[in-house]
Design a protein around this motif. Structure first.
Motif, PDB file in Angstrom:
ATOM      1  N   SER A  96     -16.460   2.968 -10.278  1.00  0.00           N
ATOM      2  CA  SER A  96     -16.336   4.006  -8.945  1.00  0.00           C
ATOM      3  C   SER A  96     -15.696   3.232  -7.768  1.00  0.00           C
ATOM      4  N   SER A  97     -15.708   1.765  -7.824  1.00  0.00           N
ATOM      5  CA  SER A  97     -14.961   1.062  -6.719  1.00  0.00           C
ATOM      6  C   SER A  97     -13.652   1.115  -7.241  1.00  0.00           C
ATOM      7  N   VAL A  98     -13.346   0.889  -8.426  1.00  0.00           N
ATOM      8  CA  VAL A  98     -11.709   1.169  -8.738  1.00  0.00           C
ATOM      9  C   VAL A  98     -11.224   2.511  -8.102  1.00  0.00           C
ATOM     10  N   ARG A  99     -11.974   3.623  -8.595  1.00  0.00           N
ATOM     11  CA  ARG A  99     -11.380   4.698  -8.112  1.00  0.00           C
ATOM     12  C   ARG A  99     -11.336   4.765  -6.414  1.00  0.00           C
ATOM     13  N   ALA A 100     -12.382   4.399  -6.004  1.00  0.00           N
ATOM     14  CA  ALA A 100     -12.231   4.524  -4.447  1.00  0.00           C
ATOM     15  C   ALA A 100     -10.843   3.702  -3.835  1.00  0.00           C
ATOM     16  N   LEU A 101     -10.596   2.478  -4.312  1.00  0.00           N
ATOM     17  CA  LEU A 101      -9.252   1.870  -4.077  1.00  0.00           C
ATOM     18  C   LEU A 101      -8.282   2.919  -4.352  1.00  0.00           C
ATOM     19  N   ALA A 102      -8.221   3.401  -5.411  1.00  0.00           N
ATOM     20  CA  ALA A 102      -7.108   3.977  -5.728  1.00  0.00           C
ATOM     21  C   ALA A 102      -6.860   5.551  -4.873  1.00  0.00           C
ATOM     22  N   ALA A 103      -7.910   5.877  -4.331  1.00  0.00           N
ATOM     23  CA  ALA A 103      -8.107   6.899  -3.453  1.00  0.00           C
ATOM     24  C   ALA A 103      -7.598   6.527  -1.982  1.00  0.00           C
ATOM     25  N   ARG A 104      -7.887   5.227  -1.635  1.00  0.00           N
ATOM     26  CA  ARG A 104      -7.454   4.860  -0.487  1.00  0.00           C
ATOM     27  C   ARG A 104      -5.919   4.510  -0.426  1.00  0.00           C
ATOM     28  N   GLU A 105      -5.598   4.141  -1.701  1.00  0.00           N
ATOM     29  CA  GLU A 105      -4.101   3.913  -1.865  1.00  0.00           C
ATOM     30  C   GLU A 105      -3.227   5.167  -1.579  1.00  0.00           C
ATOM     31  N   ARG A 106      -3.781   6.299  -2.083  1.00  0.00           N
ATOM     32  CA  ARG A 106      -3.190   7.656  -2.286  1.00  0.00           C
ATOM     33  C   ARG A 106      -2.882   7.926  -0.529  1.00  0.00           C
ATOM     34  N   GLU A 107      -3.598   7.301   0.421  1.00  0.00           N
ATOM     35  CA  GLU A 107      -3.537   7.864   1.637  1.00  0.00           C
ATOM     36  C   GLU A 107      -2.283   6.951   2.455  1.00  0.00           C
ATOM     37  N   TYR A 108      -1.742   6.010   1.767  1.00  0.00           N
ATOM     38  CA  TYR A 108      -0.624   5.211   2.317  1.00  0.00           C
ATOM     39  C   TYR A 108       0.630   5.986   1.892  1.00  0.00           C
ATOM     40  N   ALA A 109       1.565   5.924   2.924  1.00  0.00           N
ATOM     41  CA  ALA A 109       2.794   6.710   2.731  1.00  0.00           C
ATOM     42  C   ALA A 109       3.688   5.776   1.840  1.00  0.00           C
ATOM     43  N   LEU A 110       3.411   4.468   1.843  1.00  0.00           N
ATOM     44  CA  LEU A 110       4.335   3.584   1.035  1.00  0.00           C
ATOM     45  C   LEU A 110       4.020   3.282  -0.460  1.00  0.00           C
ATOM     46  N   PRO A 111       4.777   3.076  -1.433  1.00  0.00           N
ATOM     47  CA  PRO A 111       4.220   2.974  -2.646  1.00  0.00           C
ATOM     48  C   PRO A 111       3.761   1.303  -2.821  1.00  0.00           C
ATOM     49  N   VAL A 112       3.148   1.322  -4.053  1.00  0.00           N
ATOM     50  CA  VAL A 112       2.846  -0.020  -4.359  1.00  0.00           C
ATOM     51  C   VAL A 112       4.016  -0.782  -5.349  1.00  0.00           C
ATOM     52  N   ASP A 113       4.641  -1.663  -4.646  1.00  0.00           N
ATOM     53  CA  ASP A 113       5.729  -2.291  -5.225  1.00  0.00           C
ATOM     54  C   ASP A 113       5.363  -3.423  -6.315  1.00  0.00           C
ATOM     55  N   LEU A 114       4.312  -3.946  -6.308  1.00  0.00           N
ATOM     56  CA  LEU A 114       3.933  -4.954  -6.949  1.00  0.00           C
ATOM     57  C   LEU A 114       2.183  -4.798  -7.029  1.00  0.00           C
ATOM     58  N   LEU A 115       1.963  -4.870  -8.463  1.00  0.00           N
ATOM     59  CA  LEU A 115       0.500  -5.050  -8.778  1.00  0.00           C
ATOM     60  C   LEU A 115       0.115  -6.368  -9.669  1.00  0.00           C
ATOM     61  N   VAL A 116      -0.775  -7.406  -9.078  1.00  0.00           N
ATOM     62  CA  VAL A 116      -0.976  -8.309  -9.830  1.00  0.00           C
ATOM     63  C   VAL A 116      -2.347  -8.357 -10.228  1.00  0.00           C
ATOM     64  N   CYS A 117      -2.509  -8.170 -11.762  1.00  0.00           N
ATOM     65  CA  CYS A 117      -3.837  -7.884 -12.076  1.00  0.00           C
ATOM     66  C   CYS A 117      -4.382  -9.411 -12.475  1.00  0.00           C
ATOM     67  N   ASN A 118      -5.063  -9.973 -11.646  1.00  0.00           N
ATOM     68  CA  ASN A 118      -5.247 -11.400 -11.657  1.00  0.00           C
ATOM     69  C   ASN A 118      -6.646 -11.744 -12.011  1.00  0.00           C
ATOM     70  N   ALA A 119      -7.751 -10.937 -11.292  1.00  0.00           N
ATOM     71  CA  ALA A 119      -9.071 -11.264 -11.244  1.00  0.00           C
ATOM     72  C   ALA A 119      -9.714 -11.578 -12.574  1.00  0.00           C
ATOM     73  N   GLY A 120     -10.623 -12.449 -12.860  1.00  0.00           N
ATOM     74  CA  GLY A 120     -11.271 -12.801 -14.131  1.00  0.00           C
ATOM     75  C   GLY A 120     -12.537 -13.314 -13.746  1.00  0.00           C
TER      76      GLY A 120
END
Length: 325
Positions: free
Chosen positions: A76-100
């Motif tokens: 649900s937190s992942v989906r919430a972040l994605a929903a916030r990102e959809r509100e930005y006019a700018l794209p995501v140029d780079l996603l670094v999947c680092n957390a572990g």
């Protein structure tokens, strides 16, 4: 941070880095910001995120980087972040999947997955799928999946995490890191089918002195004492900035090909300047990569859908973890 190649200017690009409150993630966020990128520091705890952001600002005064809350152990937190990102006019140029994360005991995510598989792999699988439209909208989008040397010691990943036998934290961690690589190789293949301009790479930091690995971490907790780990680390391990160098190279190398893998070049990949690395044999198994992808879709309910040059993620139909005797 070592710079074996001239890193490109990232002004005008926006990056999202998971696990950015310390260790490798913070070092990556700092370097990207220094190169001009606006970095979203994804953090479970906003206060820790704000403290990390202050360190980024010290290295990159004037940066427009910011903190965004993300708990990869809760879809649900992942989906919430994605929903916030959809509100930005700018794209995501780079996603670094680092957390572990690493734990020596069997624990569960909010959605019932084994904690390490759920956080290290399934959370990132869902996040990337939900952000796929924003990545496809970038002029040259890129996804970097951070794995570990531990992946080479894993058997086929158990995504359901339903094992009824004795739990091995080391094996569960290694499987989650192999799942990272299988995800990266399959995503690289599927991204090429998109027809747009999204590059997928992977990297590992070698042995870096971070909180994850210095507290009798993966593979060491069961048979090496804490003082011994400290001595070994002082000789073999490198700092977080050096460990982050392969990740930064994977994120910025203009010559990177789809599915390229980076790591330290010396001592069997434990330390040294970043360079191309060799994938473990199982990470090169296309049938296993497809199986991991399909099960990840089922468990998270995130199905990547490519249409022309626009990627669409469908979030319906999550089956949740299953159990078996």
């Amino acid at each position: 941070m070592p710079r074996p190649v001239r890193l490109p200017d990232l002004t005008g690009r926006r990056a999202l880095v998971t696990g950015a409150t310390g260790g490798i993630g913070l070092a990556v966020a700092r370097e990207l910001a220094v190169r001009g990128a606006t970095v979203a520091l994804a953090a479970r705890d906003r206060d820790r995120g704000e403290r990390a952001l202050e360190q980024v600002r010290e290295s990159a005064p004037g940066t427009q980087s910011y903190v965004t809350v993300l708990d990869l152990a809760d879809l649900s937190s992942v989906r919430a972040l994605a929903a916030r990102e959809r509100e930005y006019a700018l794209p995501v140029d780079l996603l670094v999947c680092n957390a572990g994360v690493y734990t020596s005991t069997r624990q569960r995510t909010a959605d019932g997955f084994e904690l390490m598989m759920g956080t290290n792999h399934l959370g990132h699988f869902a996040l990337t799928g939900l952000l796929a439209p924003r990545l496809a909208a970038a002029p040259a989008g890129r996804v970097v999946v951070v794995s570990s040397l531990a992946a080479a010691a894993a058997g086929a990943p158990d995504l359901d995490g339903a094992g009824s036998g004795r739990f091995s934290g080391w094996q569960a961690y290694a499987q989650s890191k192999l799942a990272n690589l299988l995800f990266a190789t399959e995503l690289a293949r599927r991204a090429q089918e998109l027809g747009g301009d999204v590059t997928v790479t992977a990297a590992h930091p070698g042995w870096a002195r971070t909180r994850l690995l210095t507290r009798r971490g993966p593979g060491l907790a069961s048979f090496v004492t804490a003082p011994a780990v400290a001595v070994m680390g002082s000789v073999l391990a490198q700092g977080a900035s050096a460990g982050a160098a392969p990740v930064v190279l994977a994120a910025t190398d203009p010559t990177a090909s789809a599915g390229a893998y980076y790591g330290p070049r010396s001592l069997g990949g434990l330390r040294g300047a970043p360079a191309g690395a060799e994938l473990p044999p199982l990470a090169r198994d296309p049938a296993l990569a497809t199986a991991v992808w399909e099960r990840s879709e089922q468990l998270t309910g995130v199905a990547y859908r490519w249409a022309g040059t626009t990627a669409v993620a469908d979030t319906a139909g999550a089956s949740g973890p299953t159990t078996s005797s």
